[in-house]
Scaffold this active site. Structure first.
Site, mmCIF file in Angstrom:
data_model
loop_
_atom_site.group_PDB
_atom_site.id
_atom_site.type_symbol
_atom_site.label_atom_id
_atom_site.label_comp_id
_atom_site.label_asym_id
_atom_site.label_seq_id
_atom_site.Cartn_x
_atom_site.Cartn_y
_atom_site.Cartn_z
ATOM 1 N N TYR A 142 1.113 -1.576 0.123
ATOM 2 C CA TYR A 142 -0.207 -0.262 -0.404
ATOM 3 C C TYR A 142 0.943 1.521 -0.221
ATOM 4 O O TYR A 142 0.301 2.114 -0.800
ATOM 5 C CB TYR A 142 -0.338 -0.185 1.514
ATOM 6 C CG TYR A 142 -2.530 -0.470 0.766
ATOM 7 C CD1 TYR A 142 -2.522 -1.953 0.590
ATOM 8 C CD2 TYR A 142 -3.678 0.426 1.014
ATOM 9 C CE1 TYR A 142 -3.172 -2.921 0.167
ATOM 10 C CE2 TYR A 142 -4.473 -0.204 0.302
ATOM 11 C CZ TYR A 142 -4.765 -1.928 0.132
ATOM 12 O OH TYR A 142 -5.923 -2.663 0.030
ATOM 13 N N LYS A 193 3.438 -15.255 1.823
ATOM 14 C CA LYS A 193 4.229 -16.476 0.309
ATOM 15 C C LYS A 193 5.229 -15.814 0.847
ATOM 16 O O LYS A 193 6.067 -15.740 0.029
ATOM 17 C CB LYS A 193 3.729 -15.107 -0.720
ATOM 18 C CG LYS A 193 2.167 -15.389 -0.435
ATOM 19 C CD LYS A 193 1.729 -16.798 -1.745
ATOM 20 C CE LYS A 193 2.151 -17.587 -3.490
ATOM 21 N NZ LYS A 193 2.169 -18.472 -3.526
ATOM 22 N N ASP A 226 -2.437 -17.921 0.068
ATOM 23 C CA ASP A 226 -3.296 -18.474 -0.942
ATOM 24 C C ASP A 226 -3.543 -20.113 -0.166
ATOM 25 O O ASP A 226 -4.861 -20.101 -0.087
ATOM 26 C CB ASP A 226 -2.826 -19.362 -2.549
ATOM 27 C CG ASP A 226 -1.489 -19.947 -1.969
ATOM 28 O OD1 ASP A 226 -1.242 -19.936 -1.130
ATOM 29 O OD2 ASP A 226 -1.025 -20.265 -3.173
ATOM 30 N N ASP A 250 -6.854 -6.992 3.355
ATOM 31 C CA ASP A 250 -7.643 -6.100 2.646
ATOM 32 C C ASP A 250 -7.883 -7.813 2.437
ATOM 33 O O ASP A 250 -9.410 -8.071 2.380
ATOM 34 C CB ASP A 250 -6.734 -5.968 1.776
ATOM 35 C CG ASP A 250 -8.266 -5.160 1.012
ATOM 36 O OD1 ASP A 250 -8.562 -4.768 1.686
ATOM 37 O OD2 ASP A 250 -7.656 -5.106 -0.588
ATOM 38 N N ASP A 254 -11.504 -8.929 3.438
ATOM 39 C CA ASP A 254 -12.747 -9.603 2.958
ATOM 40 C C ASP A 254 -13.712 -11.119 2.963
ATOM 41 O O ASP A 254 -15.680 -11.530 2.815
ATOM 42 C CB ASP A 254 -12.598 -8.841 1.416
ATOM 43 C CG ASP A 254 -13.231 -7.308 1.621
ATOM 44 O OD1 ASP A 254 -13.063 -6.289 2.358
ATOM 45 O OD2 ASP A 254 -13.771 -6.932 0.223
HETATM 46 C C1 IPM Z 1 -10.345 -2.091 3.079
HETATM 47 C C2 IPM Z 1 -10.932 -1.189 2.136
HETATM 48 C C3 IPM Z 1 -9.849 -0.025 1.682
HETATM 49 C C4 IPM Z 1 -8.165 -0.539 1.498
HETATM 50 C C5 IPM Z 1 -10.066 1.067 0.191
HETATM 51 C C6 IPM Z 1 -11.040 1.547 0.944
HETATM 52 C C7 IPM Z 1 -8.410 1.836 0.424
HETATM 53 O O1 IPM Z 1 -10.666 -2.086 0.885
HETATM 54 O O2 IPM Z 1 -10.278 -0.945 4.542
HETATM 55 O O3 IPM Z 1 -10.292 -2.630 3.587
HETATM 56 O O4 IPM Z 1 -7.841 -1.251 0.465
HETATM 57 O O5 IPM Z 1 -7.057 -1.264 2.648
HETATM 58 MG MG MG Z 2 -10.385 -3.920 1.734
#
Ligand code: IPM
Ligand code: MG
Length: 371
Positions: A142, A193, A226, A250, A254
């Protein structure tokens, strides 16, 4: 009476709608609780671009630094798709993370019993699920430099992101992982990884060394990122704390969020190191869901993740564990009553909008505070 200063940054899309519900809970605690919350607000993301020409004003950043906790909504939307990369809405959030040095991102994935059927996995895999993804938040892909797109002599373009970690960056997040695990089921999976990436090799090395030196009492497993993604859907309950770098975190968060039935449900905390003098950590709390522009302004967004994020602020920034438990319980009770926003709607449940969900949670909080 203990006083806490909160900066609310509702942002874009459904951010402002869910933040209204958070404010109602804050007001209730101000009225009925044993502490006082002083609130300031500011713009972030697209809303700030429209007003200030950048996604976070210097004043907003200063306020964030001065507050006990920032409660963040969401940023982004099609309206700002064309703004320059440097000032895109997300840059406001990234600046907050970086400038406040919020390196530890806690993303719990908890499956509320009432929602086990809303997961895309069968009930037996997710019922009672309680895992914590600990994402390193201020390093890695990032923020690594160089980060650029250059045009080559042959007219082609070349894009470059840099993944970079130092020993101390890995050490401090590993330490947080072990500390958190001790208060849970005492197990850490470190995902990287190392078979492909140098940062993975160092990550593995430093986590192993930190464990040997400081945390032998905690069970540590190493897993390739992975394989971790795969195991998360194969057998999620094997995990307790998963610690990983910024980019893997990230994605894995999710994925973990979806196991619980809805990404609209999950809060997160981003914490800095405790200040040497005051012992306090800078902190930002945000729902894991985004700005959801497709449903913004319709009053149908799920406010649970935002309210639960405030709950995490009570726990981690204010030392109000009892009040935090009350918020979690109020959410669970509301779900058990059968109320559902559209994103978690199930057969035979009552579909409600943002305000009605907020009111129901508020009612439960009030009952629990009185009990
Ligand atoms: C998260 C989001 C952010 C990220 C975006 C909005 C920049 O996806 O907080 O997971 O990628 O970190
Ligand atoms: Mg995210």
């Amino acid at each position: 009476m203990p006083t806490f200063s909160l900066l609310l940054l509702p942002g874009d899309g459904i951010g402002p709608e869910v933040m209204v519900e958070v404010e109602r809970v804050i007001s209730l605690l101000n009225k009925k609780g044993k502490s006082e919350f002083k609130i300031q607000s500011d713009l972030v993301g697209g809303a700030a671009i429209d007003k200030y020409g950048k996604p976070l004003s210097d004043d907003g950043l200063a306020k964030a630094k001065a507050s006990d906790a920032v409660i963040f909504g969401a940023v982004g939307g099609p309206k700002w798709d064309k703004v320059p990369y440097e000032i895109r809405p997300e840059a406001g959030l990234l600046r907050l993370r970086k400038d406040l040095d919020l390196f530890a991102n806690l993303r719990p994935a908890i499956c509320y019993p009432a929602l086990a059927e809303a997961s895309s996995l069968r009930r037996e895999y997710v019922e009672g699920l309680d895992i914590l993804i600990l994402r390193e938040l201020t390093g890695g892909t990032y923020f690594g430099e160089p980060k650029e797109i250059v045009t080559l002599e042959n007219g082609q373009k070349r894009a470059l992101d840099t993944t970079v970690y130092t020993t101390s960056e890995i050490e401090r997040i590993a330490r947080v992982a072990f500390d958190l695990a001790r208060k849970r089921r005492n197990k850490v999976h470190s995902a990287e990884k190392r078979n492909v990436m140098r940062t993975g090799v160092l990550w593995n090395e430093v986590v192993t060394a930190t464990h040997a030196r400081e945390a032998k009492d905690v069970e540590l497993h190493h897993i390739l990122a992975d394989a971790c993604a795969m195991q998360l859907v194969r057998n999620p309950k094997q995990f307790d704390v998963i610690v990983c770098d910024n980019l893997f975190g990230d994605m894995l968060s999710d994925e973990a969020a979806m196991l619980t039935g809805s990404i609209g449900m999950l809060p997160s905390a981003s914490l800095g190191a405790p200040d040497a003098k005051s012992g306090k950590s800078k902190a930002l709390y945000e729902p894991v869901h985004g700005s959801a522009p497709d449903i913004a302004g319709q009053g149908v967004a799920n406010p649970i993740a935002a309210i639960a994020s405030y709950g995490m602020a009570l726990r981690y920034s204010c030392g109000l564990a009892k009040e935090a438990d009350i918020i979690d319980k109020a959410i669970a009770n509301t779900l058990a009553r059968g109320l559902r926003t559209g994103d978690i709607m199930q057969p035979n449940m009552r579909k409600v909008g943002t305000t009605e969900m907020g009111s129901a949670i508020l009612e439960e909080v009030e009952k629990l505070l009185a009990a």
